[in-house]
Motif scaffolding. Structure first.
Motif, PDB file in Angstrom:
ATOM      1  N   ARG A  19       1.136  -1.107   0.222  1.00  0.00           N
ATOM      2  CA  ARG A  19       0.317  -0.202  -0.046  1.00  0.00           C
ATOM      3  C   ARG A  19       0.948   0.881   0.278  1.00  0.00           C
ATOM      4  O   ARG A  19       2.182   1.642   1.268  1.00  0.00           O
ATOM      5  N   VAL A  21       1.428   5.309   0.528  1.00  0.00           N
ATOM      6  CA  VAL A  21       0.486   6.187   0.342  1.00  0.00           C
ATOM      7  C   VAL A  21       1.424   7.830   0.468  1.00  0.00           C
ATOM      8  O   VAL A  21       2.712   7.750   0.259  1.00  0.00           O
ATOM      9  N   ARG A  72      -8.863   7.899  -1.161  1.00  0.00           N
ATOM     10  CA  ARG A  72      -8.603   9.596  -0.458  1.00  0.00           C
ATOM     11  C   ARG A  72      -9.041   9.573   1.074  1.00  0.00           C
ATOM     12  O   ARG A  72     -10.178   8.757   0.807  1.00  0.00           O
ATOM     13  N   THR A  78      -4.364  12.772   2.342  1.00  0.00           N
ATOM     14  CA  THR A  78      -3.734  11.457   2.632  1.00  0.00           C
ATOM     15  C   THR A  78      -4.538  10.613   0.950  1.00  0.00           C
ATOM     16  O   THR A  78      -6.453  10.635   1.387  1.00  0.00           O
ATOM     17  N   TYR A  80      -3.986   7.086  -1.282  1.00  0.00           N
ATOM     18  CA  TYR A  80      -3.520   5.720  -1.161  1.00  0.00           C
ATOM     19  C   TYR A  80      -3.324   4.974  -2.502  1.00  0.00           C
ATOM     20  O   TYR A  80      -4.298   5.192  -3.025  1.00  0.00           O
ATOM     21  N   GLN A  82      -3.734   0.571  -2.853  1.00  0.00           N
ATOM     22  CA  GLN A  82      -3.310  -0.420  -2.590  1.00  0.00           C
ATOM     23  C   GLN A  82      -2.943  -1.171  -3.497  1.00  0.00           C
ATOM     24  O   GLN A  82      -3.975  -1.002  -4.518  1.00  0.00           O
TER      25      GLN A  82
END
Length: 121
Positions: A19, A21, A72, A78, A80, A82
């Motif tokens: 994942r 970030v 998000r 933030t 992300y 995945q």
């Protein structure tokens, strides 16, 4: 001005997951569409995934559909990525990008420094 900092890259075996970030600061995060791009050695940078300001809309490059998910958290500024069922061809430096415009072919205004993802076979 917007600052983007990626993290979460690393070495993983084929079939594994990571994942990524991207933490944003500066300009109001909710005014920015967010994207992930990647660049493999000897290749041009390519689009991976895109998410709208609210998170309601997403768009993926064909080769990652069904394996990668972009999301998000606007409360945390933030975004992300995945990544599941990773393949050796996913090996690249992954970049987070932001722009107030929506699109995959536009020149994004803001970029992170990148994080390396290496998938071993």
């Amino acid at each position: 001005q917007v600052q983007l900092v990626e993290s979460g890259g690393g070495l993983v075996q084929a079939g594994g997951s990571l994942r990524l970030v991207c933490a944003a600061s500066g300009r109001t995060f909710t005014s920015l569409h967010m994207g992930w791009f990647r660049q493999a050695p000897g290749k041009e940078r390519e689009f991976v995934a895109l998410i709208s300001t609210s998170g309601a809309f997403t768009f993926y490059e064909d080769s990652v559909k069904g394996r990668f998910t972009i999301s998000r958290d606007n409360a945390k500024n933030t975004v992300y990525l995945q990544m599941n069922s990773l393949k050796p061809e996913d090996t690249a430096v992954y970049y987070c990008a932001a722009d107030p415009r929506w699109g995959t072919e536009i020149t994004y205004a803001y970029w992170g420094q990148g994080t390396q993802v290496t998938v071993s076979s």
